[in-house]
Design an enzyme around this catalytic site. Structure first.
Site, PDB file in Angstrom:
ATOM      1  N   ASP A   1       0.876  -1.261  -0.004  1.00 30.61           N
ATOM      2  CA  ASP A   1      -0.214  -0.021   0.060  1.00 30.61           C
ATOM      3  C   ASP A   1       0.806   1.217  -0.067  1.00 30.61           C
ATOM      4  O   ASP A   1       2.219   1.271  -0.040  1.00 30.61           O
ATOM      5  CB  ASP A   1      -0.907   0.040   1.164  1.00 30.61           C
ATOM      6  CG  ASP A   1      -0.259  -0.528   2.558  1.00 30.61           C
ATOM      7  OD1 ASP A   1       1.004  -0.339   2.340  1.00 30.61           O
ATOM      8  OD2 ASP A   1      -1.211  -1.051   3.527  1.00 30.61           O
TER       9      ASP A   1
ATOM     10  N   HIS B   1      -7.699  -4.221   9.722  1.00 30.44           N
ATOM     11  CA  HIS B   1      -7.277  -4.127   8.490  1.00 30.44           C
ATOM     12  C   HIS B   1      -5.706  -4.978   8.174  1.00 30.44           C
ATOM     13  O   HIS B   1      -5.053  -4.920   9.037  1.00 30.44           O
ATOM     14  CB  HIS B   1      -7.153  -2.513   8.161  1.00 30.44           C
ATOM     15  CG  HIS B   1      -5.973  -1.810   8.647  1.00 30.44           C
ATOM     16  ND1 HIS B   1      -6.113  -0.617   9.356  1.00 30.44           N
ATOM     17  CD2 HIS B   1      -4.684  -2.091   8.484  1.00 30.44           C
ATOM     18  CE1 HIS B   1      -4.978  -0.113   9.595  1.00 30.44           C
ATOM     19  NE2 HIS B   1      -3.825  -0.909   9.130  1.00 30.44           N
TER      20      HIS B   1
ATOM     21  N   ASP C   1      -8.035  -1.935  13.790  1.00 34.20           N
ATOM     22  CA  ASP C   1      -9.296  -2.085  13.378  1.00 34.20           C
ATOM     23  C   ASP C   1      -9.619  -3.648  12.553  1.00 34.20           C
ATOM     24  O   ASP C   1     -10.509  -3.619  12.026  1.00 34.20           O
ATOM     25  CB  ASP C   1      -9.928  -1.099  12.716  1.00 34.20           C
ATOM     26  CG  ASP C   1      -9.088  -0.861  11.629  1.00 34.20           C
ATOM     27  OD1 ASP C   1      -8.304  -1.466  11.125  1.00 34.20           O
ATOM     28  OD2 ASP C   1      -9.388   0.508  10.900  1.00 34.20           O
TER      29      ASP C   1
ATOM     30  N   GLU D   1      -9.727  -1.155   4.986  1.00 30.80           N
ATOM     31  CA  GLU D   1     -10.485  -0.976   6.514  1.00 30.80           C
ATOM     32  C   GLU D   1     -11.679  -1.881   6.515  1.00 30.80           C
ATOM     33  O   GLU D   1     -12.193  -2.467   5.640  1.00 30.80           O
ATOM     34  CB  GLU D   1     -10.764   0.501   6.250  1.00 30.80           C
ATOM     35  CG  GLU D   1      -9.459   1.355   6.392  1.00 30.80           C
ATOM     36  CD  GLU D   1      -8.664   1.435   7.573  1.00 30.80           C
ATOM     37  OE1 GLU D   1      -8.724   0.536   8.354  1.00 30.80           O
ATOM     38  OE2 GLU D   1      -8.216   2.525   7.903  1.00 30.80           O
TER      39      GLU D   1
HETATM   40  C1  F6R Z   1       1.152  -1.244   6.055  1.00 24.13           C
HETATM   41  C2  F6R Z   1       0.141  -1.992   6.239  1.00 24.13           C
HETATM   42  C3  F6R Z   1      -0.878  -2.060   7.445  1.00 24.13           C
HETATM   43  C4  F6R Z   1      -0.100  -2.172   8.701  1.00 24.13           C
HETATM   44  C5  F6R Z   1      -0.768  -1.999   9.830  1.00 24.13           C
HETATM   45  C6  F6R Z   1      -0.219  -2.393  11.293  1.00 24.13           C
HETATM   46  O1  F6R Z   1       1.943  -1.590   4.893  1.00 24.13           O
HETATM   47  O2  F6R Z   1      -0.261  -2.876   5.474  1.00 24.13           O
HETATM   48  O3  F6R Z   1      -1.859  -3.138   7.315  1.00 24.13           O
HETATM   49  O4  F6R Z   1       0.490  -3.412   8.707  1.00 24.13           O
HETATM   50  O5  F6R Z   1      -1.589  -0.822  10.004  1.00 24.13           O
HETATM   51  O6  F6R Z   1       0.722  -1.276  11.471  1.00 24.13           O
HETATM   52  P1  F6R Z   1       1.650  -1.368  12.704  1.00 24.13           P
HETATM   53  O7  F6R Z   1       2.497  -2.603  12.681  1.00 24.13           O
HETATM   54  O8  F6R Z   1       2.493   0.046  12.603  1.00 24.13           O
HETATM   55  O9  F6R Z   1       0.839  -1.503  13.720  1.00 24.13           O
END
Ligand code: F6R
Length: 259
Positions: A67, A137, A135, A142
């Protein structure tokens, strides 16, 4: 789905790095899927260490990103392309030309999303690293995301913008929009490896792994994939109902069966 409860975040990183290193070493043209955020950083550090000690080379590898933010200036330090280069790609022998990410600066963003989706599928991801949002994702799909969605623009939830504000001066600076591989796109990877550590991940992990498959928890789509490894530390495993069974299974794993 295999759930491995490791004693620490370091142990989680060691297992994830072992999976990636094996895939990279056993394939002629390996393709790895890279997640951003905090969760995979210790895994990238392990892979950098393995590379420096001559145990793994990425010269024949390609990488695809999950992403990217929309709206940050090109080269912004917190753009996911900048982060992944800083934390991993520029510190190993993976050619930067082989790092694929969506063109979020395109005048035709919808076409850029489709083109990126086609690139991901054409390359064929061997191992996709994933983190999980508070959440539920994965990527930036989302809650409410279609379980068969493809690469497209999404709007971040207030919770995700709050969670990611730590990387910016203030929450106002966190972009509202992103381009993310869809859940259907992510599912084309041969092996999904989820990395989750810390108490803040206990609830989304329990919901994703043991709850119903539902768009309210996008990560639950992993239950429909034939090869998923969920690597959690004790804190992130705290709410798993079948924790004892996962421990028992891992302790009794046949020696010939790799992760
Ligand atoms: C980032 C991504 C997100 C993160 C998620 C958890 O490329 O795909 O899904 O993996 O937001 O983020 P952290 O690891 O910072 O808690």
């Amino acid at each position: 789905m295999e759930v491995v409860i490791a004693p620490s975040a370091d142990a989680v990183a060691a297992l994830a790095a072992e999976i990636v290193a094996r895939a990279v070493s056993t394939s002629e043209h390996p393709v790895i899927g890279l997640a951003t955020g905090s969760s995979p950083i210790p895994t990238y550090q392990r892979l950098i260490d393995l590379h420096r000690s001559g145990q793994v080379s990425f010269t024949h590898a390609s990488a695809v990103m999950l992403d990217e933010y929309v709206g940050l200036p090109r080269g912004h330090r917190e753009s996911y392309r900048s982060v992944i280069r800083r934390e991993f790609v520029d510190r190993v022998d993976l050619a930067v030309e082989q790092l694929h990410s969506p063109d979020v600066h395109s005048d035709d963003l919808a076409a850029a999303c489709s083109a990126y989706d086609e690139t991901v599928v054409a390359l064929g991801v061997d191992v996709q690293l994933l983190g999980i949002g508070g959440d539920g994702h994965i990527g930036f799909n989302e809650p409410g995301s279609s379980l068969v969605s493809r690469t497209r623009i999404k709007t971040l939830t207030a919770q995700t913008r709050d969670d990611n504000a730590r990387f910016f001066e203030s929450v106002e600076e966190v972009p509202r929009h992103v381009v993310t591989q869809g859940l259907g796109t992510i599912a084309t990877a041969r092996h999904l490896v989820m990395i989750a550590t810390g108490a803040g991940k206990a609830e989304p992990i329990a919901t994703a792994v043991e709850g119903p498959v539902s768009a309210i928890c996008p990560a639950s789509v992993m239950q429909l994939h034939p090869h998923v490894t969920v690597l959690v530390d004790e804190e992130a495993a705290a709410l798993l109902r079948l924790a004892d069974y996962y421990r028992h299974t891992y302790e009794n794993k046949p020696s010939w069966q790799a992760l």
